[in-house]
Design a protein around this motif. Structure first.
Motif, PDB file in Angstrom:
ATOM      1  N   THR A  13     141.074 -29.744   4.548  1.00  0.00           N
ATOM      2  CA  THR A  13     140.249 -30.654   5.327  1.00  0.00           C
ATOM      3  C   THR A  13     141.137 -31.623   6.113  1.00  0.00           C
ATOM      4  O   THR A  13     142.309 -31.835   5.763  1.00  0.00           O
ATOM      5  CB  THR A  13     139.324 -31.467   4.410  1.00  0.00           C
ATOM      6  N   PRO A  14     140.589 -32.250   7.154  1.00  0.00           N
ATOM      7  CA  PRO A  14     141.367 -33.246   7.900  1.00  0.00           C
ATOM      8  C   PRO A  14     141.884 -34.374   7.020  1.00  0.00           C
ATOM      9  O   PRO A  14     142.977 -34.889   7.249  1.00  0.00           O
ATOM     10  CB  PRO A  14     140.363 -33.758   8.944  1.00  0.00           C
ATOM     11  N   HIS A  15     141.123 -34.758   5.980  1.00  0.00           N
ATOM     12  CA  HIS A  15     141.581 -35.846   5.108  1.00  0.00           C
ATOM     13  C   HIS A  15     142.800 -35.434   4.295  1.00  0.00           C
ATOM     14  O   HIS A  15     143.705 -36.242   4.058  1.00  0.00           O
ATOM     15  CB  HIS A  15     140.445 -36.311   4.183  1.00  0.00           C
ATOM     16  N   VAL A  16     142.850 -34.186   3.845  1.00  0.00           N
ATOM     17  CA  VAL A  16     144.023 -33.721   3.106  1.00  0.00           C
ATOM     18  C   VAL A  16     145.239 -33.673   4.019  1.00  0.00           C
ATOM     19  O   VAL A  16     146.352 -34.093   3.644  1.00  0.00           O
ATOM     20  CB  VAL A  16     143.758 -32.332   2.485  1.00  0.00           C
ATOM     21  N   ILE A  17     145.048 -33.170   5.237  1.00  0.00           N
ATOM     22  CA  ILE A  17     146.158 -33.119   6.191  1.00  0.00           C
ATOM     23  C   ILE A  17     146.610 -34.530   6.552  1.00  0.00           C
ATOM     24  O   ILE A  17     147.813 -34.817   6.649  1.00  0.00           O
ATOM     25  CB  ILE A  17     145.747 -32.331   7.451  1.00  0.00           C
ATOM     26  N   ALA A  18     145.651 -35.434   6.724  1.00  0.00           N
ATOM     27  CA  ALA A  18     146.009 -36.829   7.021  1.00  0.00           C
ATOM     28  C   ALA A  18     146.809 -37.426   5.874  1.00  0.00           C
ATOM     29  O   ALA A  18     147.760 -38.195   6.094  1.00  0.00           O
ATOM     30  CB  ALA A  18     144.743 -37.648   7.273  1.00  0.00           C
ATOM     31  N   ALA A  19     146.451 -37.080   4.638  1.00  0.00           N
ATOM     32  CA  ALA A  19     147.191 -37.578   3.485  1.00  0.00           C
ATOM     33  C   ALA A  19     148.627 -37.071   3.505  1.00  0.00           C
ATOM     34  O   ALA A  19     149.571 -37.806   3.172  1.00  0.00           O
ATOM     35  CB  ALA A  19     146.497 -37.154   2.187  1.00  0.00           C
ATOM     36  N   LYS A  20     148.819 -35.815   3.893  1.00  0.00           N
ATOM     37  CA  LYS A  20     150.177 -35.264   3.999  1.00  0.00           C
ATOM     38  C   LYS A  20     150.991 -36.024   5.055  1.00  0.00           C
ATOM     39  O   LYS A  20     152.162 -36.347   4.845  1.00  0.00           O
ATOM     40  CB  LYS A  20     150.117 -33.784   4.360  1.00  0.00           C
ATOM     41  N   LEU A  23     152.132 -39.331   3.722  1.00  0.00           N
ATOM     42  CA  LEU A  23     153.317 -39.207   2.875  1.00  0.00           C
ATOM     43  C   LEU A  23     154.575 -39.062   3.717  1.00  0.00           C
ATOM     44  O   LEU A  23     155.612 -39.653   3.414  1.00  0.00           O
ATOM     45  CB  LEU A  23     153.168 -37.994   1.949  1.00  0.00           C
ATOM     46  N   ARG A  24     154.464 -38.261   4.754  1.00  0.00           N
ATOM     47  CA  ARG A  24     155.644 -38.059   5.615  1.00  0.00           C
ATOM     48  C   ARG A  24     156.046 -39.355   6.293  1.00  0.00           C
ATOM     49  O   ARG A  24     157.245 -39.659   6.405  1.00  0.00           O
ATOM     50  CB  ARG A  24     155.348 -36.978   6.669  1.00  0.00           C
ATOM     51  N   HIS A  25     155.088 -40.156   6.731  1.00  0.00           N
ATOM     52  CA  HIS A  25     155.403 -41.439   7.345  1.00  0.00           C
ATOM     53  C   HIS A  25     156.092 -42.376   6.355  1.00  0.00           C
ATOM     54  O   HIS A  25     156.955 -43.173   6.728  1.00  0.00           O
ATOM     55  CB  HIS A  25     154.138 -42.103   7.899  1.00  0.00           C
ATOM     56  N   GLU A  26     155.709 -42.292   5.083  1.00  0.00           N
ATOM     57  CA  GLU A  26     156.327 -43.152   4.082  1.00  0.00           C
ATOM     58  C   GLU A  26     157.788 -42.800   3.860  1.00  0.00           C
ATOM     59  O   GLU A  26     158.580 -43.634   3.401  1.00  0.00           O
ATOM     60  CB  GLU A  26     155.564 -43.057   2.751  1.00  0.00           C
ATOM     61  N   ASP A  27     158.175 -41.563   4.170  1.00  0.00           N
ATOM     62  CA  ASP A  27     159.572 -41.137   3.996  1.00  0.00           C
ATOM     63  C   ASP A  27     160.507 -41.791   5.009  1.00  0.00           C
ATOM     64  O   ASP A  27     161.721 -41.795   4.830  1.00  0.00           O
ATOM     65  CB  ASP A  27     159.687 -39.614   4.136  1.00  0.00           C
ATOM     66  N   GLY A  28     159.960 -42.303   6.096  1.00  0.00           N
ATOM     67  CA  GLY A  28     160.793 -42.890   7.147  1.00  0.00           C
ATOM     68  C   GLY A  28     160.371 -42.388   8.509  1.00  0.00           C
ATOM     69  O   GLY A  28     159.382 -41.648   8.644  1.00  0.00           O
TER      70      GLY A  28
END
Length: 350
Positions: A13-20, A23-28
């Motif tokens: 779903t779009p929400h799962v992809i948004a969650a991914k 996470l990637r944004h939190e990496d830097g």
């Protein structure tokens, strides 16, 4: 390795992809190809932008409501899952998506919901406000609470039209400058400024119209600036690319070009809200032009030679007379006040 998360490559779903993506944004900082993929995903469908807004709003909820034990427990569960699954397995991503969804549901069911419905529970604009036109006079500022709970602060000599409907929360900034603090809601929040359609994705941003130019400063969240038609000569036009802005960036756009840059002090773009103007190594002519936006007795510069003197500091927008006097203390200029009270700056002679 470049991460690209799309709906086309999975049944998620779009929400799962948004969650991914969260996470990637939190990496830097994202790599260039990742940033491009992220912007393409956001722009591909309106549901993607809403999902991104939901996930970020949910994960930021404990910071907004630190006193709520329930929300802190939800956030704690997500952080615990992250510690257990350092490689971010599919199970962890499911946990994060569930956390986001659970937080959204919890907030929608609780009195902490920041949406402020109009009487009767309707989220649409009230009859007396939808279609309303708000204007400020020179030197005036005004704060407006919209039907959805969003707050707009209008700067000096500005005009805003409200156009809410069942599909979107529309606003048209006709002239001047405004600071938008957007409340959470399912409908997009769209500001039209000289043909630029600025869609807020849960955010706080400043928009200024300065002649043929539009300047957008993003203080928090994300905004998408939709494509505009660019004249190419011989009566033809081409579509300029969409831009997804991140917090800390400033976009300047005209009819023929647009550019985005990181601003080290982006909050200064909204300092006018508190009656302050911040100048950093600014030419005197530009500083005077900014001060003059707030007065019916504009300061004049009599000598071209002093226009490029540079100034830095914080000044009150409501006190142009004091600004003119201050210039005599920090620059080699003198001030003369005409009979009508207008200040005139000249080069100081020996």
């Amino acid at each position: 390795m470049t991460r690209v998360f799309t709906s086309e490559t999975s049944n998620e779903t779009p929400h799962v992809i948004a969650a991914k993506w969260a996470l990637r944004h939190e990496d830097g900082p994202l790599r260039a190809e990742e940033q491009h993929a992220f912007e393409q995903w956001i722009a591909a469908d309106a549901t993607h932008a809403l999902a991104w807004e939901d996930v970020n709003w949910a994960l930021d909820a404990p910071a907004r409501h630190a006193a709520s034990p329930e929300l802190l427990d939800i956030r704690s569960a997500a952080l615990t899952a992250r510690a257990v699954e350092p490689r971010r397995s599919p199970r962890y991503l499911a946990v994060l998506a569930s956390v986001a969804a659970a937080t959204i549901i919890a907030l929608l069911a609780s009195p902490l919901v920041p949406d402020n419905p109009t009487p009767g529970g309707q989220m649409g604009a009230s009859p007396e406000q939808n279609g309303a036109v708000y204007r400020t006079a020179i030197g005036e500022r005004s704060s407006i609470t919209l039907p959805d709970g969003s707050v707009v602060t209008l700067d000096t000599d500005s005009e805003l039209h409200v156009d809410f409907n069942g599909h979107r929360r529309g606003l048209n900034l006709v002239r001047g400058q405004a600071l938008f603090e957007v409340a959470k809601a399912t409908r997009p929040f769209v500001v039209n400024a000289r043909g630029r359609m600025i869609t807020a994705l849960g955010t706080r941003f400043n928009v200024r119209i300065d002649g043929p130019k539009v300047r957008v400063a993003l203080l928090h969240g994300l905004v998408r600036v939709d494509a505009a038609m660019q004249p190419t000569g011989k009566g033809k036009s081409a579509r300029m690319p969409e831009t997804v802005m991140r917090a800390g960036e400033i976009m300047e756009a005209s009819d023929t070009r647009q550019s985005v840059a990181v601003a080290p002090n982006v909050e200064q773009a909204a300092s006018w809200k508190t009656g302050q103007l911040v100048f950093n190594d600014t030419p005197l002519a530009s500083a005077v032009a900014e001060i003059n936006r707030y007065t019916v007795q504009p300061i004049a510069i009599a000598d071209v030679a002093v226009e490029n003197y540079r100034i830095s500091g914080v000044f009150r927008s409501a006190d142009p007379r004091q600004f003119a006097v201050s210039m005599t203390e920090i620059l080699p200029v003198r001030v003369h006040f005409r009979e009508d009270g207008t200040a005139v700056l000249r080069a100081r002679t020996p």
